[in-house]
Motif scaffolding. Structure first.
Motif, mmCIF file in Angstrom:
data_model
loop_
_atom_site.group_PDB
_atom_site.id
_atom_site.type_symbol
_atom_site.label_atom_id
_atom_site.label_comp_id
_atom_site.label_asym_id
_atom_site.label_seq_id
_atom_site.Cartn_x
_atom_site.Cartn_y
_atom_site.Cartn_z
ATOM 1 N N ASP A 106 0.813 -1.192 0.012
ATOM 2 C CA ASP A 106 -0.071 0.058 0.032
ATOM 3 C C ASP A 106 0.812 1.278 -0.027
ATOM 4 N N TYR A 107 0.192 2.494 -0.230
ATOM 5 C CA TYR A 107 1.128 3.674 -0.603
ATOM 6 C C TYR A 107 0.167 4.664 0.019
ATOM 7 N N VAL A 108 0.731 5.641 0.979
ATOM 8 C CA VAL A 108 -0.127 6.757 1.569
ATOM 9 C C VAL A 108 0.989 8.006 1.256
ATOM 10 N N VAL A 109 0.363 9.074 0.675
ATOM 11 C CA VAL A 109 1.282 10.121 0.380
ATOM 12 C C VAL A 109 1.397 11.241 1.578
ATOM 13 N N LYS A 110 2.445 11.689 2.156
ATOM 14 C CA LYS A 110 2.296 12.696 3.178
ATOM 15 C C LYS A 110 2.081 14.179 2.402
ATOM 16 N N PRO A 111 1.681 14.925 3.251
ATOM 17 C CA PRO A 111 1.065 14.784 4.415
ATOM 18 C C PRO A 111 -0.401 14.174 4.669
ATOM 19 N N PHE A 112 -0.323 13.113 5.756
ATOM 20 C CA PHE A 112 -1.272 12.241 5.601
ATOM 21 C C PHE A 112 -2.372 12.416 6.749
ATOM 22 N N ARG A 113 -3.597 12.014 6.690
ATOM 23 C CA ARG A 113 -4.761 12.010 7.510
ATOM 24 C C ARG A 113 -4.813 10.789 8.348
ATOM 25 N N ALA A 114 -4.499 11.126 9.907
ATOM 26 C CA ALA A 114 -4.297 10.258 10.851
ATOM 27 C C ALA A 114 -5.571 9.028 10.628
ATOM 28 N N PRO A 115 -6.727 9.391 10.268
ATOM 29 C CA PRO A 115 -8.060 8.382 10.344
ATOM 30 C C PRO A 115 -7.431 7.404 8.977
ATOM 31 N N GLU A 116 -6.996 8.116 7.995
ATOM 32 C CA GLU A 116 -6.724 7.187 6.646
ATOM 33 C C GLU A 116 -5.653 6.386 6.937
ATOM 34 N N LEU A 117 -4.562 6.786 7.478
ATOM 35 C CA LEU A 117 -3.515 6.173 7.583
ATOM 36 C C LEU A 117 -3.811 4.917 8.546
ATOM 37 N N GLY A 118 -4.543 5.156 9.671
ATOM 38 C CA GLY A 118 -4.785 4.271 10.610
ATOM 39 C C GLY A 118 -5.755 3.313 10.064
ATOM 40 N N ALA A 119 -6.832 3.225 9.296
ATOM 41 C CA ALA A 119 -7.518 2.484 8.623
ATOM 42 C C ALA A 119 -6.745 1.646 7.534
ATOM 43 N N ARG A 120 -5.668 2.271 6.747
ATOM 44 C CA ARG A 120 -4.917 1.638 5.791
ATOM 45 C C ARG A 120 -3.891 0.514 6.642
ATOM 46 N N ILE A 121 -3.811 0.878 7.555
ATOM 47 C CA ILE A 121 -2.812 -0.004 8.365
ATOM 48 C C ILE A 121 -3.538 -1.206 9.096
ATOM 49 N N PHE A 122 -4.821 -0.908 9.717
ATOM 50 C CA PHE A 122 -5.644 -1.898 10.086
ATOM 51 C C PHE A 122 -6.221 -2.937 9.027
ATOM 52 N N SER A 123 -6.332 -2.430 7.693
ATOM 53 C CA SER A 123 -6.525 -3.308 6.814
ATOM 54 C C SER A 123 -5.694 -4.260 6.626
ATOM 55 N N LEU A 124 -4.255 -3.811 6.289
ATOM 56 C CA LEU A 124 -3.146 -4.705 6.148
ATOM 57 C C LEU A 124 -3.057 -5.603 6.997
ATOM 58 N N LEU A 125 -3.314 -5.373 8.339
ATOM 59 C CA LEU A 125 -2.995 -6.338 9.555
ATOM 60 C C LEU A 125 -4.219 -7.344 9.514
ATOM 61 N N ARG A 126 -5.386 -6.818 9.085
ATOM 62 C CA ARG A 126 -6.546 -7.803 9.044
ATOM 63 C C ARG A 126 -6.400 -8.872 8.064
ATOM 64 N N ARG A 127 -5.756 -8.475 6.932
ATOM 65 C CA ARG A 127 -5.799 -9.183 5.895
ATOM 66 C C ARG A 127 -4.412 -10.230 6.212
ATOM 67 N N THR A 128 -3.342 -9.971 6.872
ATOM 68 C CA THR A 128 -2.224 -10.650 7.354
ATOM 69 C C THR A 128 -2.791 -11.826 8.145
ATOM 70 N N VAL A 129 -3.395 -11.288 9.361
ATOM 71 C CA VAL A 129 -3.920 -12.320 9.994
ATOM 72 C C VAL A 129 -4.862 -13.517 9.508
ATOM 73 N N ALA A 130 -5.864 -12.864 8.564
ATOM 74 C CA ALA A 130 -6.774 -13.662 7.854
ATOM 75 C C ALA A 130 -5.960 -14.685 6.880
ATOM 76 N N ARG A 131 -4.777 -14.199 6.489
ATOM 77 C CA ARG A 131 -4.137 -15.335 5.652
ATOM 78 C C ARG A 131 -3.605 -16.563 6.493
ATOM 79 N N GLY A 132 -3.166 -16.013 7.729
ATOM 80 C CA GLY A 132 -2.262 -16.882 8.592
ATOM 81 C C GLY A 132 -3.402 -17.575 9.460
ATOM 82 N N ALA A 133 -4.748 -17.597 9.413
ATOM 83 C CA ALA A 133 -5.472 -18.214 10.113
ATOM 84 C C ALA A 133 -5.857 -19.575 9.635
#
Length: 247
Positions: free
Chosen positions: A220-247
């Motif tokens: 994924d790719y986020v451009v500075k300056p960033f919005r905290a809600p957007e960056l947080g949601a992008r990070i959470f989405s990647l973590l969610r997919r990572t855990v799902a793959r390992g489940a």
């Protein structure tokens, strides 16, 4: 790999387009004026909203009875759907920006229902940036939701760290002092073969920069300056997919 750009001034149009496809219809027609060859791989770039935030995904072209189409992998389509939900959720606000020490984190309902898969605690995040302000803000934001953050100031330090420690996500700047973030990402993917999700957080905002980052193995790719809600949601989405793959 050449790129094809889709432009959606209204984020809701993008969300509706992505959401209207069935599980077996992960295809899009081409933007006006674009053409492809049958079997060609292209990088589809989605430029969304008045702020022109963008994401991208590789797709394979096919020429059928209804004309040329781009077909996407299910995991890439899910990432596009997450991005669409994030962009459609956020609207301009008159509220003052959150302080760096107390970043505001908001998630679209579609993401918050499934997050966090680990109750948000224990996920290991490596943040690599030579700007101390960026490191402090991102660290505070992630630690506020129970994630464990390690920071490094150079690609060389980060490379040594990922070889001896496990991380669930790498948040990486492009413009680092010696080895660049792009070079580090390539080494992690090609030389070390480490299955570590990589999110670029960078001031490099051109379409060509984005193409190069995804070609190097970025998720994924986020451009500075960033919005905290957007960056947080992008990070959470990647973590969610990572855990799902390992489940």
């Amino acid at each position: 790999m050449r790129s094809i750009c889709y432009r959606f001034p209204d984020p809701r149009q993008f969300e509706q387009m992505i959401g209207s496809a069935g599980d077996s219809e992960l295809e899009l027609g081409l933007p006006s004026g674009e053409s492809v060859e049958d079997g060609e791989w292209v990088l589809a770039i989605f430029d969304v909203g008045p702020e022109r935030r963008a994401t991208s995904a590789a797709a394979r072209a096919s020429i059928g009875p209804e004309g040329p189409l781009l077909a996407f992998e299910p995991r890439d389509w899910r990432r596009l759907a997450d991005f669409a939900a994030i962009e459609a959720f956020h609207r301009p606000s008159s509220r003052p920006p959150a302080r760096a020490s107390q970043p505001e984190i908001e998630l679209p309902p579609s993401l918050s229902r499934s997050w966090p898969p680990r109750a948000g605690e224990g996920a290991q995040i490596l943040v690599v940036d030579d700007d101390p302000d960026i490191r402090d803000v991102v660290s505070a934001m992630l630690e506020a939701v129970g994630l464990v953050v390690t920071t490094r100031t150079s690609a060389e330090e980060a490379l040594e760290t990922v070889q001896r420690e496990h991380f669930d996500l790498l948040v990486l700047d492009w413009n680092l002092p010696k080895m660049t973030g792009i070079e580090l990402c390539r080494m992690i993917r090609r030389d070390l073969n480490i299955a570590l999700p990589v999110l670029f957080l960078t001031a490099n905002a051109s379409s060509q920069d984005m193409v190069e980052a995804f070609a190097s193995g970025a998720d994924d790719y986020v451009v500075k300056p960033f919005r905290a809600p957007e960056l947080g949601a992008r990070i959470f989405s990647l973590l969610r997919r990572t855990v799902a793959r390992g489940a």
